[in-house]
Write an enzyme that holds these catalytic residues in place. Structure first.
Site, PDB file in Angstrom:
ATOM      1  N   LYS A 211       0.923   3.781  -2.134  1.00  0.00           N
ATOM      2  CA  LYS A 211       0.261   5.020  -2.595  1.00  0.00           C
ATOM      3  C   LYS A 211       1.224   5.934  -3.351  1.00  0.00           C
ATOM      4  O   LYS A 211       1.456   7.089  -2.969  1.00  0.00           O
ATOM      5  CB  LYS A 211      -0.368   5.781  -1.429  1.00  0.00           C
ATOM      6  CG  LYS A 211      -1.458   4.992  -0.704  1.00  0.00           C
ATOM      7  CD  LYS A 211      -2.150   5.858   0.339  1.00  0.00           C
ATOM      8  CE  LYS A 211      -3.270   5.147   1.051  1.00  0.00           C
ATOM      9  NZ  LYS A 211      -2.831   4.080   1.987  1.00  0.00           N
TER      10      LYS A 211
ATOM     11  N   ASP B 276       4.059  10.458  -7.187  1.00  0.00           N
ATOM     12  CA  ASP B 276       5.022  11.402  -7.756  1.00  0.00           C
ATOM     13  C   ASP B 276       5.039  11.327  -9.281  1.00  0.00           C
ATOM     14  O   ASP B 276       4.273  10.581  -9.891  1.00  0.00           O
ATOM     15  CB  ASP B 276       6.414  11.106  -7.164  1.00  0.00           C
ATOM     16  CG  ASP B 276       7.212  12.379  -6.939  1.00  0.00           C
ATOM     17  OD1 ASP B 276       7.223  13.236  -7.839  1.00  0.00           O
ATOM     18  OD2 ASP B 276       7.832  12.504  -5.865  1.00  0.00           O
TER      19      ASP B 276
ATOM     20  N   ASP C 132       0.848  -1.200   0.000  1.00  0.00           N
ATOM     21  CA  ASP C 132       0.000   0.000   0.000  1.00  0.00           C
ATOM     22  C   ASP C 132       0.888   1.256   0.000  1.00  0.00           C
ATOM     23  O   ASP C 132       0.812   2.085   0.897  1.00  0.00           O
ATOM     24  CB  ASP C 132      -0.903  -0.053   1.240  1.00  0.00           C
ATOM     25  CG  ASP C 132      -1.966   1.035   1.273  1.00  0.00           C
ATOM     26  OD1 ASP C 132      -2.078   1.790   0.295  1.00  0.00           O
ATOM     27  OD2 ASP C 132      -2.669   1.107   2.299  1.00  0.00           O
TER      28      ASP C 132
HETATM   29  P1  BMP Z   1      -7.570  -0.017  10.031  1.00  0.00           P
HETATM   30  O1  BMP Z   1      -8.609  -1.062   9.636  1.00  0.00           O
HETATM   31  O2  BMP Z   1      -6.697  -0.466  11.175  1.00  0.00           O
HETATM   32  O3  BMP Z   1      -8.149   1.335  10.224  1.00  0.00           O
HETATM   33  O4  BMP Z   1      -6.542   0.069   8.785  1.00  0.00           O
HETATM   34  C1  BMP Z   1      -6.929   0.543   7.536  1.00  0.00           C
HETATM   35  C2  BMP Z   1      -5.824   0.347   6.531  1.00  0.00           C
HETATM   36  O5  BMP Z   1      -6.281   0.803   5.256  1.00  0.00           O
HETATM   37  C3  BMP Z   1      -4.542   1.117   6.812  1.00  0.00           C
HETATM   38  O6  BMP Z   1      -3.449   0.308   6.406  1.00  0.00           O
HETATM   39  C4  BMP Z   1      -4.627   2.346   5.924  1.00  0.00           C
HETATM   40  O7  BMP Z   1      -3.350   2.742   5.446  1.00  0.00           O
HETATM   41  C5  BMP Z   1      -5.471   1.860   4.764  1.00  0.00           C
HETATM   42  N1  BMP Z   1      -6.333   2.879   4.140  1.00  0.00           N
HETATM   43  C6  BMP Z   1      -7.394   3.479   4.814  1.00  0.00           C
HETATM   44  O8  BMP Z   1      -7.634   3.207   5.987  1.00  0.00           O
HETATM   45  N2  BMP Z   1      -8.195   4.381   4.150  1.00  0.00           N
HETATM   46  C7  BMP Z   1      -7.994   4.743   2.845  1.00  0.00           C
HETATM   47  O9  BMP Z   1      -8.747   5.528   2.313  1.00  0.00           O
HETATM   48  C8  BMP Z   1      -6.924   4.129   2.159  1.00  0.00           C
HETATM   49  C9  BMP Z   1      -6.109   3.214   2.810  1.00  0.00           C
HETATM   50  O10 BMP Z   1      -5.106   2.641   2.162  1.00  0.00           O
END
Ligand code: BMP
Length: 256
Positions: free
Chosen positions: A93, A96, A91
């Protein structure tokens, strides 16, 4: 827009090879669950991959939060991915200009291109970002961030629409989106983070929705679950609970 075509029916519509391989895994394991392994040591990362591996279709990583990353970590991760039949989604993202993204994808200490099956990109810098990623589309599938789960996200409807248009121009590489639900055609897959069975959010703007709403109502295909599983005292059991909730929501959508 909610698609009622099954994953079997959508598989041949997907142009990118990794996207099709993902759907084969999803169907075989009856799992549209992705675990976000947001931990800071390689030991935790690898033990999560081993514990939840049998329940998931994809393991999502943030290599840059691992404090002791080496090439050996990615080798062990790839080994576990083969053993438990899941794909690895870094992930990162990317956001650039194309030339920099190419260096970030292949270089540094992470060598992401060597081990990641799936990577993602913001569209903010224009198509050059995707062009750089698509050069390794032979081994790698790309997801575009079309919407985000966080409070105050700037992904207004026009922005989401632009992501769709860009994806169509790079369909050999791009096979889906990070979005809050289904936002386009059935030849793309929709991945939604911010999924939790108990919580509604955190103190830093994350907003949670439950699997049924995300998949059955909003029409997303894959649920990305981090802390809902990672912070559980029994991760295997939590992964199994989420797998069933996400798969039942998919079946519910087909039956509606
Ligand atoms: P959690 O379920 O613990 O909140 O984690 C969510 C995961 O998804 C994290 O790794 C975060 O980087 C990713 N993420 C997010 O939460 N929202 C987005 O819009 C995009 C993401 O990549």
């Amino acid at each position: 827009k909610v698609h009622q075509l099954s994953f079997e029916q959508r598989l041949p519509l997907i142009r990118n090879k990794v996207g099709r391989r993902l759907l084969e895994i999803v169907l075989k394991k009856q799992s549209n669950l992705i675990v976000a392994a947001d931990v800071t040591t390689s030991q935790e990362l690898l033990s999560i991959a081993d514990e939840v591996g049998p329940q998931i279709c994809v393991l999502k990583t943030h290599a840059d939060i691992i404090q002791d990353w080496t090439d050996s970590v990615s080798e062990q991760l790839v080994h576990l991915a083969k053993l438990h039949h899941f794909l690895i989604f870094e992930d990162r993202k990317f956001a650039d200009i194309g030339n920099t993204v190419e260096l970030q994808l292949t270089g540094g200490i992470f060598h992401i291109a060597h081990w990641a099956d799936i990577v993602n990109a913001h569209i903010i810098a224009g198509p050059g970002t995707i062009e750089a990623l698509s050069r390794s589309a032979e081994h790698c599938g790309v997801l575009l961030l079309a919407q985000m789960s966080s409070k105050g996200s700037l992904t207004v409807p026009e922005y989401t629409q632009k992501a769709l248009e860009m994806a169509k121009q790079y369909e050999d590489a791009v096979f889906g989106f990070i979005s809050l639900g289904c936002i386009g055609e059935p030849n793309f897959l929709y991945f939604t983070p911010g999924v939790h069975l108990q919580e509604r959010g955190d103190s830093l703007g994350q907003q949670y929705t439950d699997p049924e709403t995300v998949i059955a109502v909003q029409g997303s295909d894959m649920a990305i679950v981090g802390r809902g599983i990672i912070q559980s005292s029994d991760r295997r059991k939590a992964a199994s609970t989420y797998r069933k909730a996400c798969w039942d929501a998919y079946l519910q959508r087909l039956g509606d």
